[in-house]
Design an enzyme around this catalytic site. Sequence first.
Site, PDB file in Angstrom:
ATOM      1  N   ASN A 206      29.958 -10.627 -10.571  1.00 35.49           N
ATOM      2  CA  ASN A 206      28.524 -10.259  -9.642  1.00 35.49           C
ATOM      3  C   ASN A 206      28.189 -11.536  -8.933  1.00 35.49           C
ATOM      4  O   ASN A 206      28.829 -12.463  -9.095  1.00 35.49           O
ATOM      5  CB  ASN A 206      27.715  -9.518 -10.482  1.00 35.49           C
ATOM      6  CG  ASN A 206      26.961 -10.548 -11.588  1.00 35.49           C
ATOM      7  OD1 ASN A 206      26.644 -11.723 -11.317  1.00 35.49           O
ATOM      8  ND2 ASN A 206      27.301 -10.013 -12.673  1.00 35.49           N
ATOM      9  N   ASP A 277      27.771  -4.679 -16.742  1.00 35.93           N
ATOM     10  CA  ASP A 277      27.589  -3.557 -17.576  1.00 35.93           C
ATOM     11  C   ASP A 277      28.773  -3.050 -18.216  1.00 35.93           C
ATOM     12  O   ASP A 277      28.836  -2.408 -19.277  1.00 35.93           O
ATOM     13  CB  ASP A 277      26.616  -2.631 -16.751  1.00 35.93           C
ATOM     14  CG  ASP A 277      25.234  -2.857 -16.475  1.00 35.93           C
ATOM     15  OD1 ASP A 277      24.832  -3.292 -17.331  1.00 35.93           O
ATOM     16  OD2 ASP A 277      24.684  -3.056 -15.406  1.00 35.93           O
ATOM     17  N   ASP A 306      24.884  -4.562 -25.083  1.00 33.46           N
ATOM     18  CA  ASP A 306      23.656  -4.864 -24.395  1.00 33.46           C
ATOM     19  C   ASP A 306      23.098  -5.932 -25.337  1.00 33.46           C
ATOM     20  O   ASP A 306      22.369  -5.745 -26.210  1.00 33.46           O
ATOM     21  CB  ASP A 306      22.573  -3.928 -24.248  1.00 33.46           C
ATOM     22  CG  ASP A 306      21.374  -4.320 -23.283  1.00 33.46           C
ATOM     23  OD1 ASP A 306      20.834  -5.363 -23.576  1.00 33.46           O
ATOM     24  OD2 ASP A 306      21.006  -3.261 -22.463  1.00 33.46           O
ATOM     25  N   ILE A 307      23.218  -7.315 -24.733  1.00 35.35           N
ATOM     26  CA  ILE A 307      22.875  -8.422 -25.634  1.00 35.35           C
ATOM     27  C   ILE A 307      21.335  -8.412 -25.897  1.00 35.35           C
ATOM     28  O   ILE A 307      20.899  -8.653 -26.914  1.00 35.35           O
ATOM     29  CB  ILE A 307      23.250  -9.567 -24.989  1.00 35.35           C
ATOM     30  CG1 ILE A 307      24.813  -9.762 -24.793  1.00 35.35           C
ATOM     31  CG2 ILE A 307      22.735 -10.880 -25.741  1.00 35.35           C
ATOM     32  CD1 ILE A 307      25.187 -10.681 -23.619  1.00 35.35           C
ATOM     33  N   PHE A 323      15.051  -9.659 -17.847  1.00 36.88           N
ATOM     34  CA  PHE A 323      14.954  -9.712 -16.384  1.00 36.88           C
ATOM     35  C   PHE A 323      15.543  -8.287 -16.148  1.00 36.88           C
ATOM     36  O   PHE A 323      16.339  -7.779 -16.806  1.00 36.88           O
ATOM     37  CB  PHE A 323      15.789 -10.892 -15.890  1.00 36.88           C
ATOM     38  CG  PHE A 323      15.095 -12.247 -15.633  1.00 36.88           C
ATOM     39  CD1 PHE A 323      14.839 -13.023 -16.763  1.00 36.88           C
ATOM     40  CD2 PHE A 323      14.818 -12.372 -14.584  1.00 36.88           C
ATOM     41  CE1 PHE A 323      14.398 -14.132 -16.695  1.00 36.88           C
ATOM     42  CE2 PHE A 323      14.173 -13.743 -14.204  1.00 36.88           C
ATOM     43  CZ  PHE A 323      14.071 -14.591 -15.504  1.00 36.88           C
ATOM     44  N   LYS A 337      11.916  -0.357 -17.868  1.00 31.86           N
ATOM     45  CA  LYS A 337      13.147  -1.087 -18.406  1.00 31.86           C
ATOM     46  C   LYS A 337      12.635  -1.954 -19.548  1.00 31.86           C
ATOM     47  O   LYS A 337      13.417  -2.077 -20.757  1.00 31.86           O
ATOM     48  CB  LYS A 337      13.861  -2.198 -17.312  1.00 31.86           C
ATOM     49  CG  LYS A 337      15.007  -2.868 -17.997  1.00 31.86           C
ATOM     50  CD  LYS A 337      15.644  -3.498 -16.637  1.00 31.86           C
ATOM     51  CE  LYS A 337      16.875  -2.282 -16.360  1.00 31.86           C
ATOM     52  NZ  LYS A 337      17.649  -2.596 -15.258  1.00 31.86           N
ATOM     53  N   LYS A 341      14.431  -1.704 -23.340  1.00 36.42           N
ATOM     54  CA  LYS A 341      15.102  -2.814 -24.075  1.00 36.42           C
ATOM     55  C   LYS A 341      14.232  -3.409 -25.177  1.00 36.42           C
ATOM     56  O   LYS A 341      14.743  -4.146 -25.908  1.00 36.42           O
ATOM     57  CB  LYS A 341      15.146  -3.969 -22.941  1.00 36.42           C
ATOM     58  CG  LYS A 341      15.767  -3.598 -21.943  1.00 36.42           C
ATOM     59  CD  LYS A 341      17.359  -4.209 -21.809  1.00 36.42           C
ATOM     60  CE  LYS A 341      18.307  -3.902 -20.463  1.00 36.42           C
ATOM     61  NZ  LYS A 341      19.492  -4.302 -20.710  1.00 36.42           N
TER      62      LYS A 341
HETATM   63  O1  C5P Z   1      20.006  -3.132 -18.046  1.00 32.55           O
HETATM   64  P1  C5P Z   1      20.058  -4.204 -17.205  1.00 32.55           P
HETATM   65  O2  C5P Z   1      21.357  -4.885 -16.775  1.00 32.55           O
HETATM   66  O3  C5P Z   1      19.224  -3.909 -15.849  1.00 32.55           O
HETATM   67  O4  C5P Z   1      19.078  -5.273 -17.893  1.00 32.55           O
HETATM   68  C1  C5P Z   1      18.616  -6.605 -17.437  1.00 32.55           C
HETATM   69  C2  C5P Z   1      18.237  -7.278 -18.656  1.00 32.55           C
HETATM   70  O5  C5P Z   1      19.258  -7.089 -19.619  1.00 32.55           O
HETATM   71  C3  C5P Z   1      18.499  -8.787 -18.182  1.00 32.55           C
HETATM   72  O6  C5P Z   1      17.664  -9.475 -19.105  1.00 32.55           O
HETATM   73  C4  C5P Z   1      20.011  -9.157 -18.691  1.00 32.55           C
HETATM   74  O7  C5P Z   1      20.170 -10.325 -19.022  1.00 32.55           O
HETATM   75  C5  C5P Z   1      19.917  -8.188 -19.960  1.00 32.55           C
HETATM   76  N1  C5P Z   1      21.460  -7.691 -20.202  1.00 32.55           N
HETATM   77  C6  C5P Z   1      22.103  -8.261 -21.312  1.00 32.55           C
HETATM   78  N2  C5P Z   1      23.282  -7.535 -21.958  1.00 32.55           N
HETATM   79  C7  C5P Z   1      23.757  -6.783 -20.972  1.00 32.55           C
HETATM   80  C8  C5P Z   1      23.137  -6.019 -19.914  1.00 32.55           C
HETATM   81  C9  C5P Z   1      21.846  -6.513 -19.577  1.00 32.55           C
HETATM   82  O8  C5P Z   1      21.466  -9.005 -22.251  1.00 32.55           O
HETATM   83  N3  C5P Z   1      24.868  -6.112 -21.151  1.00 32.55           N
END
Ligand code: C5P
Length: 398
Positions: A206, A277, A306-307, A323, A337, A341
């Site tokens: 990206n 994603d 999703d970390i 973020f 969001k 999260k």
């Molecule tokens: O779900 P989304 O990608 O919009 O969420 C954004 C937030 O989640 C950011 O803080 C991003 O660093 C974190 N994130 C993550 N692991 C993922 C996707 C997003 O830590 N696979």
Amino acid sequence: MRRILLGVGGGIAAYKACELTRLLVKAGDAVQVVMTEAATRFVAPLTFQALSGREVALDLWRPQATGGMDHIDLARAADAFVVAPATADLLARAAQGRGDDLLANLLLARGALPTLLAPAMNRAMWANAAVQRNVALLRGDGVRIAGPGSGEQACGEVGDGRLLEPEQLLAELDALLAPQVLRGRRVLLTAGPTWEPWDEVRYLGNRSSGKMGWALARAAWERGAEVVMVAGPSALEPPHGARVVAVQTARQMRDAVLAELQRAAVDLFVAAAAVADWRPAQVVAGKLKKRAGEAAPALALELNPDILAEVAARADAPYCVGFAAEADDLHAQAQAKRLRKGVPLLVGNIGAQAFGSDDNVCVLVDADGVRALPRAPKLQLARQIIDEAATRLPERRP
Ligand code: C5P
């Protein structure tokens, strides 16, 4: 506008102080240069005069100030004192409190002026016990010592003793003047994009440049934190002061984050990375070949971990900041969001405007509502975000 007193000692690295002067002036600072007699053998005072737009102070006996008190007035009129390069001799004179030239007198008269000394010398000189003793004395006197860096030296040797680069000196000065609200804290960040391989040469990625994550790492380090940044591929130089763990894929990023959490307790976790994603479900060995007449290959995707959500859900979760790069309806999307999260603080921005640019507009979303951060350079926004997070950190763990 900050008023910076810049002392230049007599070493070959004095040329880097010219670039530092230029960077400071560009940042809007007023710079008063003071040179030792030895420094003038390396760089002409006129160079500093042209760069700073001010006459360089050189001589204890021919002061520029009315009343003849340069050796005190210049320190009084400053917000910070930077000496770069600080030679072994200058460190010795400062440690002993000697006043044998204008610069040494100013170091004597500095009072509570925040002071940064950036040593530069041959590696054997730096390793000398007397130099190390003097550095320890100066640290004890409340002086910040910046560097030295390591690498090739003018004498042809390789080792510790290089003056930090001008950009790094600027970061050290910012840290000298920053509130040390994260001293003793550990901050872990993710930053940059992830690259998800499809075959040996292709990947899904990206447009994240890493600029925001880098700025957050710098802001946290300026505020006294120990900073570890797990970073995807970026063209940026590593941020000064932070330890960088370089990764490519989301799964590598997750593993590196978990390893850091395992290694030692983290106080603040900031997930600034633009994690992909999805990743290609199959990584093709070698390179996919295009053959005449054949249809385009299908690309099946699978979900990445999703970390942020995983870290936030841990029993020993640090304070988590996420973020959200959204396309529209920022406030509502960001708040949704944040809840999804499970994080206390979320920074929302419009993705298309944020990626790659040097400045940005954000909203900070927490349980109490939304606070807008107007358009500003990313470093300035990062400082506001880190300061906000710092006020919310729970007491230090035992
Ligand atoms: O779900 P989304 O990608 O919009 O969420 C954004 C937030 O989640 C950011 O803080 C991003 O660093 C974190 N994130 C993550 N692991 C993922 C996707 C997003 O830590 N696979």
